[in-house]
Scaffold this motif. Structure first.
Motif, short mmCIF file in Angstrom:
data_model
loop_
_atom_site.label_atom_id
_atom_site.label_comp_id
_atom_site.label_asym_id
_atom_site.label_seq_id
_atom_site.Cartn_x
_atom_site.Cartn_y
_atom_site.Cartn_z
N ASP A 102 0.81 -1.22 0.00
CA ASP A 102 0.00 0.00 0.00
C ASP A 102 0.84 1.26 0.00
N GLN A 108 4.04 6.66 -3.92
CA GLN A 108 3.18 7.17 -2.86
C GLN A 108 3.82 8.34 -2.13
N GLY A 333 -6.59 -1.11 3.95
CA GLY A 333 -5.20 -0.90 3.57
C GLY A 333 -4.39 -0.35 4.73
N ARG A 335 -1.27 2.70 5.98
CA ARG A 335 -0.66 4.01 5.74
C ARG A 335 0.47 4.21 6.74
#
Length: 363
Positions: A102, A108, A333, A335
């Motif tokens: 993720d 990202q 997910g 983070r």
């Protein structure tokens, strides 16, 4: 044509993304309603006044469009290829520190950096957009060191202490010595007031962040392994142009590859932090105003800007991710548990480091 309507082109062509110049409204100090012909004595006076204003702005750490880059960018093909290869290798190494599907690195990270950029600009705007109290009042009155401390503390949630202090000192000096304040905006995307409002809320506008993400790219990644803070008796090693190790002094010299691997592994076990630099290819505009009247004195625009962001120090045993849960508490997910902080803008801190290193070599 009045001064308010008159424009002048400032800047130079850059191989890194178009002309650094832009159009700006001539300073209002020439008097409202007067006509600028573009030649003769008034044109000379305009140039002299701008030069004087730019000298006043030297106390504030913002790069103007006609200023040379603080750190030269590689221009020959070999240097560009080497820089690109270092970025690829460093990104692969950094991805191992973020072991989650993720959080693909650097993709990202680039999105995180794009969301941080408007918050940084907005925080730098806040003192000049507040009408009383808080940081703005601190810049205008009271003890100078106290004003700098208060402004630096206001910036530190999103900046490292060193960078926050540089901008705080500049803002206080600019207002106290010259009666000027600055505003930063993203033309065609968000003005100074919009950025300041978003920064006050702690979250950028989603549309602004998404637009910047499409124009943001990673340009460098650097990883530092070892304990933090660095204990006495440790030495620094630089590997491959993108790795720094802090290791015991007795481990600086090794005689075999197995020994080299053990030194590296020990440094990795002690922890790491990552610095990554992005280039944001969106125009950024600086407006300089009179602190009392709000009259525009200077407008300057550059077509892009750089930011370097840094993680906190973490070890292989620390949890760096947390689950994202929806309203129904289903996993959605993962983070990062921490936020990237801005450590440099347009290579300001990096240039200071280079100057300090050069001074040490001369001594």
């Amino acid at each position: 044509m009045t001064v308010e309507a008159a424009t002048m082109t400032l800047g130079r062509e850059s191989s890194g993304g178009g002309g650094i110049g832009g159009s700006f409204t001539l300073p209002s100090i020439f008097g409202l309603g007067r006509t600028i012909t573009g030649d003769g004595e008034e044109a000379a006076a305009a140039a002299a006044s701008r030069a004087a204003l730019e000298r006043q702005l030297e106390v504030y750490p913002w790069l103007l469009s006609n200023s040379p880059p603080r750190v030269p960018e590689p221009t020959d093909l070999w240097s560009q290829l080497a820089t690109r290869q270092r970025l690829t290798l460093a990104a692969r190494r950094a991805q191992r520190l973020f072991p989650s599907a993720d959080y693909p690195f650097p993709a990202q990270f680039v999105e995180d950096a794009a969301a941080t950029a408007p918050l940084v600009l907005g925080l730098l705007n806040r003192p000049s957009n507040e009408d009383g109290g808080g940081a703005a009042a601190g810049l205008a009155a009271g003890d100078g060191s106290a004003a700098v401390t208060a402004e630096a503390e206001r910036l530190q949630p999103i900046m490292t202490r060193g960078l926050a202090e540089r901008f705080a000192v500049g803002a206080v000096a600019l207002r106290r010595r010259h009666g000027l304040v600055v505003e930063l905006g993203l033309p065609g995307l968000a003005g100074a007031d919009e950025l300041a409002t978003a920064a006050a809320g702690g979250r950028p506008d989603g549309a602004v962040a998404a637009a910047l993400a499409k124009r943001t790219s990673a340009t460098a990644v650097h990883i530092t392994f070892g304990p933090h803070p660095v204990p006495p008796g440790y030495a620094r090693q630089d590997w491959f142009g993108f790795l720094t190790l802090h290791v015991p002094a007795e481990d600086v010299e090794f005689e075999s590859q197995p020994r080299q691997k053990r030194v590296l592994q020990a440094a990795m076990d002690a922890g790491a932090y990552v610095r990554a630099t992005v280039r944001v290819d969106w125009p950024v505009e600086l407006a300089v105003r009179d602190a009392r009247s709000g009259l525009l004195r200077l407008r300057d625009r550059r077509p892009f800007f750089h930011m370097q962001l840094v993680t906190p120090h973490f070890t292989p045993y620390d949890e760096v991710f947390e689950p994202i849960r929806g309203a129904e508490k289903y996993d959605r997910g993962w983070r990062l548990k921490f936020d990237w902080r801005v450590a440099d803008v347009d290579h300001l801190v990096e240039a200071d480091r280079h100057r300090a290193a050069s001074a040490e070599e001369k001594d």
